[in-house]
Write a protein that holds these residues in place. Structure first.
Motif: not given
Length: 151
Positions: A96-123
């Motif tokens: 957590e950060r004290e900001n309007r953008f208050n949740l930050w994380f590092v995401l690591i995937a085997d490739n760019e497509a997988h990374l975007h797939s995880v982000l879409a799922d989280i959203e």
């Protein structure tokens, strides 16, 4: 209360963990104890949440694809969204950060497509948008710390 062995393991092997087929035996030999004692001590440290994992730190995007991600989450939803984000094995850590953008994380995937797939799922599951922050410069912060072994 940490035993002398726990302190030695935490102090001596935050970095310079043996890279061999038998790292725990190597540690045991270096410390003059049995491999079973080393394994049991690491298990206790994990159960007490003093360590979360034993593994390498790999430079961002050296293997696969990684990204820093920020989310603006309402205070009321922050705890469960953070728990949701942490449930993904691709998430290294979040905070957590004290900001309007208050949740930050590092995401690591085997490739760019997988990374975007995880982000879409989280959203989709959280109902909140993610903001992908590309790495412009690489900084390494040594997070190791020395324990006082004389307590």
């Amino acid at each position: 209360m940490l035993s002398p062995l726990h302190k030695q393991l935490l102090n001596n092997y935050q970095q310079d963990f043996p890279l061999s087929p038998t790292p725990y035996r190597d540690i045991a030999d270096q410390l003059g104890v049995s491999e079973d004692e080393v394994l049991a001590a690491f298990q206790v440290l994990a159960e007490q949440q003093l360590i979360s994992r034993i593994g390498p730190v790999i430079a961002p995007n050296a293997i696969g694809s990684s990204a820093l991600v920020a989310m603006a989450v309402s205070e009321a939803d922050l705890a469960w969204v953070a728990e949701l984000v942490s449930s993904y094995p691709e998430v290294n850590h979040n905070y957590e950060r004290e900001n309007r953008f208050n949740l930050w994380f590092v995401l690591i995937a085997d490739n760019e497509a997988h990374l975007h797939s995880v982000l879409a799922d989280i959203e989709a599951r959280s109902g909140y948008s993610t903001m992908l922050l590309p790495m412009l410069a690489d900084y390494f912060i040594n997070l190791g710390f020395e324990l006082n072994l004389h307590d």
